[in-house]
Design a protein around this motif. Structure first.
Motif, PDB file in Angstrom:
ATOM      1  N   UNK A  19     -40.838 -49.484 -11.053  1.00 57.94           N
ATOM      2  CA  UNK A  19     -41.421 -49.090  -9.761  1.00 57.94           C
ATOM      3  C   UNK A  19     -40.512 -48.085  -9.056  1.00 57.94           C
ATOM      4  N   UNK A  20     -41.100 -46.984  -8.588  1.00 53.70           N
ATOM      5  CA  UNK A  20     -40.347 -46.051  -7.757  1.00 53.70           C
ATOM      6  C   UNK A  20     -40.405 -46.487  -6.305  1.00 53.70           C
ATOM      7  N   UNK A  21     -41.502 -47.155  -5.953  1.00 57.07           N
ATOM      8  CA  UNK A  21     -41.699 -47.564  -4.557  1.00 57.07           C
ATOM      9  C   UNK A  21     -42.439 -48.893  -4.576  1.00 57.07           C
ATOM     10  N   UNK A  63     -49.584 -45.465 -10.914  1.00 58.46           N
ATOM     11  CA  UNK A  63     -48.690 -44.394 -11.374  1.00 58.46           C
ATOM     12  C   UNK A  63     -48.420 -43.445 -10.217  1.00 58.46           C
ATOM     13  N   UNK A  64     -47.179 -43.044 -10.043  1.00 54.52           N
ATOM     14  CA  UNK A  64     -46.815 -42.233  -8.883  1.00 54.52           C
ATOM     15  C   UNK A  64     -47.242 -40.765  -9.017  1.00 54.52           C
ATOM     16  N   UNK A  65     -48.363 -40.573  -9.690  1.00 57.26           N
ATOM     17  CA  UNK A  65     -48.981 -39.256  -9.767  1.00 57.26           C
ATOM     18  C   UNK A  65     -50.248 -39.260  -8.908  1.00 57.26           C
ATOM     19  N   UNK A  66     -50.647 -40.466  -8.482  1.00 63.09           N
ATOM     20  CA  UNK A  66     -51.846 -40.630  -7.645  1.00 63.09           C
ATOM     21  C   UNK A  66     -51.422 -40.561  -6.188  1.00 63.09           C
ATOM     22  N   UNK A  67     -52.031 -39.677  -5.416  1.00 67.30           N
ATOM     23  CA  UNK A  67     -51.724 -39.598  -4.002  1.00 67.30           C
ATOM     24  C   UNK A  67     -52.257 -40.842  -3.299  1.00 67.30           C
ATOM     25  N   UNK A  68     -51.368 -41.479  -2.521  1.00 63.83           N
ATOM     26  CA  UNK A  68     -51.733 -42.688  -1.793  1.00 63.83           C
ATOM     27  C   UNK A  68     -51.415 -42.459  -0.322  1.00 63.83           C
ATOM     28  N   UNK A  77     -45.251 -42.698  -0.007  1.00 62.00           N
ATOM     29  CA  UNK A  77     -44.591 -41.601  -0.706  1.00 62.00           C
ATOM     30  C   UNK A  77     -45.129 -41.421  -2.127  1.00 62.00           C
ATOM     31  N   UNK A  78     -45.407 -40.175  -2.487  1.00 60.15           N
ATOM     32  CA  UNK A  78     -45.942 -39.821  -3.800  1.00 60.15           C
ATOM     33  C   UNK A  78     -45.082 -38.693  -4.353  1.00 60.15           C
ATOM     34  N   UNK A  79     -44.353 -38.946  -5.443  1.00 57.15           N
ATOM     35  CA  UNK A  79     -43.332 -37.978  -5.863  1.00 57.15           C
ATOM     36  C   UNK A  79     -43.593 -37.308  -7.208  1.00 57.15           C
ATOM     37  N   UNK A  80     -44.518 -37.833  -8.022  1.00 56.40           N
ATOM     38  CA  UNK A  80     -44.670 -37.344  -9.398  1.00 56.40           C
ATOM     39  C   UNK A  80     -43.332 -37.418 -10.150  1.00 56.40           C
ATOM     40  N   UNK A  81     -42.441 -38.284  -9.681  1.00 54.77           N
ATOM     41  CA  UNK A  81     -41.101 -38.458 -10.265  1.00 54.77           C
ATOM     42  C   UNK A  81     -40.297 -37.166 -10.264  1.00 54.77           C
ATOM     43  N   UNK A  82     -40.569 -36.314  -9.260  1.00 50.55           N
ATOM     44  CA  UNK A  82     -39.874 -35.031  -9.154  1.00 50.55           C
ATOM     45  C   UNK A  82     -39.111 -34.944  -7.839  1.00 50.55           C
ATOM     46  N   UNK A  83     -37.948 -34.295  -7.888  1.00 50.72           N
ATOM     47  CA  UNK A  83     -37.189 -34.034  -6.659  1.00 50.72           C
ATOM     48  C   UNK A  83     -37.988 -33.153  -5.712  1.00 50.72           C
ATOM     49  N   UNK A  84     -38.822 -32.298  -6.306  1.00 49.44           N
ATOM     50  CA  UNK A  84     -39.494 -31.298  -5.467  1.00 49.44           C
ATOM     51  C   UNK A  84     -40.505 -31.950  -4.529  1.00 49.44           C
ATOM     52  N   UNK A  85     -40.935 -33.177  -4.837  1.00 47.90           N
ATOM     53  CA  UNK A  85     -41.887 -33.870  -3.958  1.00 47.90           C
ATOM     54  C   UNK A  85     -41.232 -35.048  -3.230  1.00 47.90           C
ATOM     55  N   UNK A  86     -39.902 -35.124  -3.268  1.00 44.87           N
ATOM     56  CA  UNK A  86     -39.232 -36.240  -2.617  1.00 44.87           C
ATOM     57  C   UNK A  86     -39.645 -36.295  -1.136  1.00 44.87           C
ATOM     58  N   UNK A  87     -40.040 -37.476  -0.696  1.00 50.53           N
ATOM     59  CA  UNK A  87     -40.406 -37.659   0.714  1.00 50.53           C
ATOM     60  C   UNK A  87     -41.839 -37.277   1.048  1.00 50.53           C
TER      61      UNK A  87
END
Lengths: 492, 95
Positions: free
Chosen positions: A43-45, A78-83, A87-97
């Motif tokens: 889990x990322x979140x 999966x953290x690719x689905x906008x919720x 927070x939804x990151x796609x496991x990327x720094x570029x979407x952090x926060x």
């Protein structure tokens, strides 16, 4: 209460409806399990408060006899689905926060049907990877171990968090996405069932885009039936996705009882690749025998362009990714790294925000789409794609489904992940054809390799014929009697 | 086909991705490995084959040309790294 986490989605649903336990108890058991298993980094979140609030609402509905199809069932997303608001990151720094102010269509359908969200699951960055190692937030660890070894094993990817969470009973079932095998390969690696429906069955709206002509939402479960139940909820027409299809969504669960007697199953000879381990070959033959014993007819078929699917994929997917990921510019959301000019700001932001694999694919994609190379690469790959599709069309004139191994090997250790990209890409050799042709595919656990790690069989079917796919998968599941008992849980 | 280091820098700039000098050689090797992998496609005869433009044979649906969404400026800019009222703020573009 930990045994509540061991239930299948179907058994949990039936237990709730029979009032054997409450949605709050079921959710609490999962929240506790998630907390205790943080070492897996699945889990990322975590969203326990949200989950318990939803469970309380479900209990109220269950008490009134107004249960919806997924009432009170705790899922991982999966953290690719906008919720919305989470927070939804796609496991990327570029979407952090990044906190979306909207909900993806697929997840909104799950909440419409009463499901409970436990949290957001780790993945390879932007779903690019086959080991879950490209996540900016650290790799996911599979709950499985090799016999007599404590070495950490990869769950596969890109939906590694979804696969590990379902395998370790950290949710009853999970959403995922599959662009080249990202559901089916991790399902095979973790002893879970993973289904990628036909392209267009589920809306892509609100799912972070990787390669739009290949991306497809799907589901993980412990059992084939669980995937059937989730599928009926997540499929359907969405006006917000012009490629989503206006077709009635069948009751997939009801189709399971129909069996495989009389079905014609093709076994493609081109999937017998050089250097395939004997145990994979043996498992495949076992699958053929099981289906024959269940009354299906099985015969060899030919899909002559199979060999070209993976090279064509590594043109199409990066090309579409380079275009889709152009939106991460440090202006509208996510990371910004300042520069002297706006161009330098873009370059610094994207240089710092994307990991190595994502950057590599953006560069490849940019190259194959650049002036003078479009015809040689992208157009050619799309022509090859037409040929791959034609191969399947011809087989499906006579055959109802195709049976193959899911992956060319079992899971590898975190300590011996291949370090060159091409070797890693070969993991998707059997799964990528379904994405190239838009077909539905499912992976079912079928046995263990010599190291004691799970292996899966894959079933591919006609477009929009997920019902037949699930019936074949059910027959394999019935025959295999696979036990989902990864060591991580037993030690706990 | 293969790329030289100048091409790696050029496509990195086209893609607006900052690449450090010391990374260029490594990236060149990786990109060339992938390009040589996809070279397998040169063996396929695609004469007269239509490139796939729709994954499954389908027509795009038409819809009414009407406004169905909007007036959510605050939501749109809510995640911006830098904003002023309902505007995105960027480094100066025009001197």
């Amino acid at each position: 209460m930990t045994e509540l986490t061991r239930l299948s989605l179907a058994a949990a649903r039936d237990g709730l409806n029979a009032k054997k336990f409450t949605a709050t108890e079921l959710t609490r058991a999962h929240v506790d399990a998630v907390e205790k298993a943080r070492a897996l980094n699945a889990y990322l979140k975590e969203t326990p408060e949200k989950a318990l609030a939803a469970a309380a609402e479900s209990d109220a509905r269950l008490a009134k006899g107004e249960a919806r199809p997924l009432e009170g069932l705790p899922l991982g997303i999966k953290d690719l689905y906008c919720t919305n608001g989470v927070e939804t990151t796609a496991a990327s720094r570029i979407l952090e926060g990044f906190k979306p102010h909207y909900e993806s269509t697929v997840t909104s359908q799950l909440w419409r049907d009463g499901a409970v969200m436990l949290g957001k699951l780790n993945l390879d960055e932007f779903a690019m990877g086959s080991s879950n190692e490209t996540s900016a937030y650290g790799p996911v660890v599979s709950p499985w171990r090799r016999k007599g070894s404590d070495a950490k094993i990869v769950p596969g990817g890109s939906s590694g968090g979804s696969a590990a969470a379902v395998a370790a009973h950290l949710c009853l079932a999970a959403t995922a996405t599959d662009t080249g095998g990202s559901i089916r390969q991790p399902a095979a690696f973790t002893g879970t069932v993973g289904i990628k429906p036909t392209y267009g069955r589920c809306s892509r709206w609100g799912i972070v885009a990787f390669a739009s002509s290949l991306d497809q939402a799907g589901a993980f479960g412990v059992k084939v039936r669980d995937c059937a139940i989730l599928l009926s909820s997540i499929c359907g027409l969405d006006p917000k996705d012009s490629t989503s299809v206006d077709l009635a969504v069948p009751d997939f669960e009801a189709a399971l009882k129909d069996g495989v007697r009389g079905l014609k199953i093709g076994v493609p000879k081109e999937y017998r690749v050089d250097g395939m381990p004997e145990e994979i070959e043996a498992l495949w033959q076992q699958g053929i025998d099981w289906l024959r014993a269940a009354g299906a007819e099985v015969a060899e078929v030919s899909l002559p362009h199979t060999h070209y699917a993976l090279p064509a994929y590594y043109i199409v997917a990066p090309a579409e990714a380079s275009s889709n990921l152009a939106r991460y510019d440090g202006v509208r959301y996510g990371l910004r790294v300042d520069g002297k000019s706006i161009i330098e700001m873009y370059e610094n932001t994207r240089g710092a925000g994307f990991g190595a694999e994502v950057r590599r694919r953006i560069l490849i994609g940019t190259y194959v789409l650049s002036a003078g190379y479009y015809d040689a690469y992208y157009r050619k790959a799309q022509q090859v794609r037409s040929l791959i599709r034609r191969d399947f069309d011809q087989v499906f004139e006579t055959f109802d489904a195709v049976l193959t191994p899911t992956a060319p090997s079992g899971a590898f250790g975190l300590d011996n992940v291949p370090d060159d990209p091409v070797t890693m890409y070969l993991n998707d050799i059997f799964t990528v054809t379904a994405n190239m042709a838009g077909l539905p595919g499912i992976s079912v656990p079928a046995g263990l390799d010599h190291q004691g790690l799970p292996l899966g069989l894959q079933v591919l079917g006609r477009p929009f014929d997920e019902g037949t796919l699930l019936r074949v998968a059910q027959a394999i599941e019935d025959a295999a009697q696979f036990k989902l008992a990864p060591p991580f849980n037993m030690r706990r | 086909m293969s790329v030289d280091q100048a091409t790696v820098r050029r496509i990195a700039h086209l893609a607006r991705v900052a690449v450090e000098d010391k990374e260029v050689e490594h990236l060149q090797g990786e990109i060339n490995a992938i390009l040589s992998f996809v070279e397998a496609l040169s063996a396929v005869d695609v004469e007269g084959v239509e490139p796939m433009t729709s994954v499954l044979p389908m027509h795009l649906r038409m819809r009414q040309d009407e406004v169905t969404d909007g007036f959510i400026a605050a939501d749109v800019v809510a995640n911006a790294p830098e904003r002023e009222d309902s505007f995105f703020v960027v480094p100066k573009v025009v001197e």
